[in-house]
Motif scaffolding. Structure first.
Motif, PDB file in Angstrom:
ATOM      1  N   LYS A   1       0.735  -1.434  -0.017  1.00 15.61           N
ATOM      2  CA  LYS A   1      -0.022  -0.139  -0.085  1.00 15.61           C
ATOM      3  C   LYS A   1       0.849   1.190   0.054  1.00 15.61           C
ATOM      4  N   CYS A   2       1.886   1.088   0.480  1.00 17.72           N
ATOM      5  CA  CYS A   2       2.854   2.174   0.745  1.00 17.72           C
ATOM      6  C   CYS A   2       3.508   3.018  -0.487  1.00 17.72           C
ATOM      7  N   ASN A   3       3.596   2.069  -1.536  1.00 12.58           N
ATOM      8  CA  ASN A   3       3.941   2.431  -2.713  1.00 12.58           C
ATOM      9  C   ASN A   3       4.145   1.314  -3.808  1.00 12.58           C
TER      10      ASN A   3
ATOM     11  N   PHE B   1      -2.766 -11.765   2.501  1.00  9.20           N
ATOM     12  CA  PHE B   1      -3.862 -10.922   2.766  1.00  9.20           C
ATOM     13  C   PHE B   1      -4.105 -10.346   4.060  1.00  9.20           C
ATOM     14  N   ASN B   2      -3.552  -9.157   4.448  1.00  5.35           N
ATOM     15  CA  ASN B   2      -3.555  -8.909   5.500  1.00  5.35           C
ATOM     16  C   ASN B   2      -4.584  -7.701   6.144  1.00  5.35           C
ATOM     17  N   HIS B   3      -5.411  -7.441   5.189  1.00  9.46           N
ATOM     18  CA  HIS B   3      -6.565  -6.402   5.596  1.00  9.46           C
ATOM     19  C   HIS B   3      -7.458  -7.325   6.602  1.00  9.46           C
TER      20      HIS B   3
ATOM     21  N   SER C   1       1.864   4.127  12.225  1.00 12.71           N
ATOM     22  CA  SER C   1       2.988   4.310  11.304  1.00 12.71           C
ATOM     23  C   SER C   1       3.576   5.615  11.740  1.00 12.71           C
ATOM     24  N   GLN C   2       4.780   5.566  11.185  1.00 13.91           N
ATOM     25  CA  GLN C   2       5.769   6.565  11.638  1.00 13.91           C
ATOM     26  C   GLN C   2       5.888   6.591  13.187  1.00 13.91           C
ATOM     27  N   CYS C   3       6.294   5.284  13.857  1.00 13.14           N
ATOM     28  CA  CYS C   3       6.357   5.272  15.248  1.00 13.14           C
ATOM     29  C   CYS C   3       7.575   5.859  15.763  1.00 13.14           C
TER      30      CYS C   3
ATOM     31  N   GLY D   1       4.162  -6.402  12.154  1.00 14.88           N
ATOM     32  CA  GLY D   1       3.903  -5.359  11.405  1.00 14.88           C
ATOM     33  C   GLY D   1       4.890  -4.322  10.774  1.00 14.88           C
ATOM     34  N   GLY D   2       4.402  -3.094  10.644  1.00 14.97           N
ATOM     35  CA  GLY D   2       5.142  -1.909  10.168  1.00 14.97           C
ATOM     36  C   GLY D   2       5.279  -1.089  11.201  1.00 14.97           C
ATOM     37  N   GLY D   3       5.557   0.095  10.580  1.00 19.14           N
ATOM     38  CA  GLY D   3       5.505   1.681  11.513  1.00 19.14           C
ATOM     39  C   GLY D   3       6.786   2.134  11.663  1.00 19.14           C
TER      40      GLY D   3
ATOM     41  N   CYS E   1       7.728  -9.216   9.594  1.00 17.53           N
ATOM     42  CA  CYS E   1       7.537  -7.902   9.818  1.00 17.53           C
ATOM     43  C   CYS E   1       7.061  -7.333   8.529  1.00 17.53           C
ATOM     44  N   GLU E   2       6.104  -6.008   8.465  1.00 15.35           N
ATOM     45  CA  GLU E   2       5.650  -5.588   7.339  1.00 15.35           C
ATOM     46  C   GLU E   2       6.039  -4.258   7.153  1.00 15.35           C
ATOM     47  N   PRO E   3       7.417  -3.657   7.029  1.00 18.02           N
ATOM     48  CA  PRO E   3       7.613  -2.442   6.665  1.00 18.02           C
ATOM     49  C   PRO E   3       7.052  -1.846   5.405  1.00 18.02           C
ATOM     50  N   GLY E   4       6.677  -0.651   5.620  1.00 21.28           N
ATOM     51  CA  GLY E   4       6.096   0.024   4.162  1.00 21.28           C
ATOM     52  C   GLY E   4       7.203   1.432   4.238  1.00 21.28           C
ATOM     53  N   ARG E   5       6.706   2.405   5.024  1.00 16.90           N
ATOM     54  CA  ARG E   5       7.349   3.755   4.982  1.00 16.90           C
ATOM     55  C   ARG E   5       8.917   3.545   5.021  1.00 16.90           C
TER      56      ARG E   5
HETATM   57  N1  PLP Z   1       0.987  -3.591   7.584  1.00 19.57           N
HETATM   58  C1  PLP Z   1      -0.425  -2.976   7.601  1.00 19.57           C
HETATM   59  C2  PLP Z   1      -1.507  -4.057   8.027  1.00 19.57           C
HETATM   60  C3  PLP Z   1      -0.591  -1.693   7.724  1.00 19.57           C
HETATM   61  O1  PLP Z   1      -1.973  -1.276   7.631  1.00 19.57           O
HETATM   62  C4  PLP Z   1       0.427  -0.869   7.312  1.00 19.57           C
HETATM   63  C5  PLP Z   1       0.108   0.462   6.985  1.00 19.57           C
HETATM   64  O2  PLP Z   1      -0.881   0.974   7.074  1.00 19.57           O
HETATM   65  C6  PLP Z   1       1.708  -1.420   7.131  1.00 19.57           C
HETATM   66  C7  PLP Z   1       1.824  -2.601   7.473  1.00 19.57           C
HETATM   67  C8  PLP Z   1       2.998  -0.387   6.847  1.00 19.57           C
HETATM   68  O3  PLP Z   1       3.324   0.200   7.830  1.00 19.57           O
HETATM   69  P1  PLP Z   1       4.237   1.339   8.019  1.00 19.57           P
HETATM   70  O4  PLP Z   1       4.344   1.848   6.436  1.00 19.57           O
HETATM   71  O5  PLP Z   1       4.019   2.212   8.951  1.00 19.57           O
HETATM   72  O6  PLP Z   1       5.742   0.607   7.954  1.00 19.57           O
END
Ligand code: PLP
Length: 391
Positions: free
Chosen positions: A50-52, A91-93, A182-184, A214-216, A250-254
């Motif tokens: 989702k991040c990009n 599918f993590n929603h 996010s941005q923790c 998760g991310g953050g 872990c699920e980093p985005g940002r």
């Molecule tokens: N995982 C899940 C389920 C999320 O909803 C998000 C962001 O909304 C992320 C990972 C990514 O988070 P971040 O960009 O803060 O690392």
């Protein structure tokens, strides 16, 4: 085959002279960030698409060693699989339409899901069957994060215990997951969420496949010091101290992508202390006002004109007709900047292009790759820098 080389930022301005903004991807930086996470996190690193979701970003991250992806929708799954057919998609929603579960399982063979409510377990069981892994997401306190995602998703601890037992009783594989927000910026956020995870695991007392943290992880916007290696080492220490032996995800985005993209925008008018530019909050800059983020920037004088002014935080108006499309000092640029000059804004990889709307006909759809490392990583994070183009 000869390695492909991409143009420099200066030559993009000189050769293309576009009057719409240009989104720039720096693949080398993305590969480097991916390698850092893969090397320093003792588990599987899922990129939060989702991040990009741009293909240049996905490709560079996969070249850096990312093989698994946190996806939240069918289009995200499709985007990943189109480019990387062997990628593992989760599918993590936590809340999914029945049709989406059906297509995810049936078309894409997805077997990993996240829930935070019993009805979601029912849906997954009915549609995808029991040969699946269902991770229960629990809430965190969201302390120290710019976005507290637990205000929307995550079961309270007691409820998470109950959900884990239900998943297990129904014969599905169980997992546990959280997101600290996010941005923790709270250094203890992961440690306290891990403690909560241990309490939940002890009370539920069911076999688990993994713990997904998760991310953050934050990006180093101005004034924010980020040491990802130290953060990951601290998480590893906490995992050890708490006796967690489960496989980790872990699920980093940002933190994976912020550094790896920039945005080239142009000044269309200067009115005193305000500049009107061709990108704003309905485009790639929608996060700026929410997080009060200040980005590194450098300016390019029109036609090779040298910019020599002192760094200044202008009021910046975006291109749309909406009066909300304004930002107070999202970056510093030389105070002699004028109409026609260009600004490259750094740290633009996260929640930028993905959130751009096209409102009022202002579409950011020129995406180019540039070789090497961007200016804000090469130097000691200058907030403003002027560049003279060769004529
Ligand atoms: N995982 C899940 C389920 C999320 O909803 C998000 C962001 O909304 C992320 C990972 C990514 O988070 P971040 O960009 O803060 O690392």
């Amino acid at each position: 085959m000869k390695a492909r080389s991409f143009p420099s930022v200066a030559s993009i301005i000189e050769r293309l002279n576009p009057s719409y903004p240009v989104f720039i991807v720096w693949p080398e930086v993305l590969r480097e960030k991916a390698r850092l996470f893969v090397e320093h996190f003792s588990g599987d690193v899922l990129y939060a698409v989702k991040c990009n979701p741009h293909p240049f970003v996905l490709k560079a991250l996969s070249e850096g060693g990312i093989t698994s992806y946190d996806t939240a929708s069918l289009p995200e799954i499709a985007a990943v699989r189109e480019l990387l057919p062997d990628a593992d998609c989760y599918f993590n929603h936590p809340v999914k339409g029945r049709g989406a579960i059906d297509s995810a399982a049936d078309v894409y063979g997805i077997t990993d899901f996240v829930v935070d409510h019993e009805v979601e377990i029912d849906k997954i069981e009915e549609i995808a069957g029991r040969d699946v892994t269902v991770a229960v997401r629990f809430e965190t306190d969201g302390k120290g994060a710019v976005y507290n995602l637990s205000s929307k998703f995550g079961a309270p601890p007691e409820e998470a215990v109950r959900l884990l037992k239900i998943v297990h009783e129904r014969g599905m594989r169980a997992g546990l997951t959280f997101h600290v927000g996010s941005q923790c910026l709270d250094p203890d956020a992961y440690r306290s969420a891990l403690k909560r995870a241990v309490e939940i695991m002890e009370k539920a007392d069911v076999p688990l496949q993994f713990l997904d943290i998760g991310g953050g992880f934050p990006a180093p916007y101005a004034g924010v010091h980020v040491d990802l290696e130290a953060m990951l080492a601290d998480i590893a220490a906490a995992v050890k101290e708490l006796g967690i032996t489960l496989p980790l995800l872990c699920e980093p985005g940002r933190a994976l992508v912020a550094d790896g993209c920039s945005l080239l925008l142009q000044v269309h008018l200067r009115k005193g202390d305000a500049i009107y530019v061709n990108e704003g909050i309905y485009g790639c800059l929608s996060e700026v006002n929410i997080g009060n983020f200040v980005m590194p920037a450098r300016a390019f004088g029109k036609g090779g004109r040298a910019l020599t002014g002192a760094p200044k935080a202008f009021r910046v108006f975006g291109p749309t007709c909406d009066s909300l499309d304004v930002m107070d000092g999202p970056f510093l640029v030389p105070d002699d900047i004028e109409e026609g000059d260009w600004i490259e804004v750094g740290l633009m990889g996260a929640y930028s292009l993905a959130l751009a709307t096209g409102f009022n006909g202002f579409v950011t759809d020129t995406v180019l790759r540039v070789d090497g490392r961007p200016h804000w990583l090469e130097e000691a994070m200058p907030l403003a820098e002027a560049e003279t183009l060769s004529a």
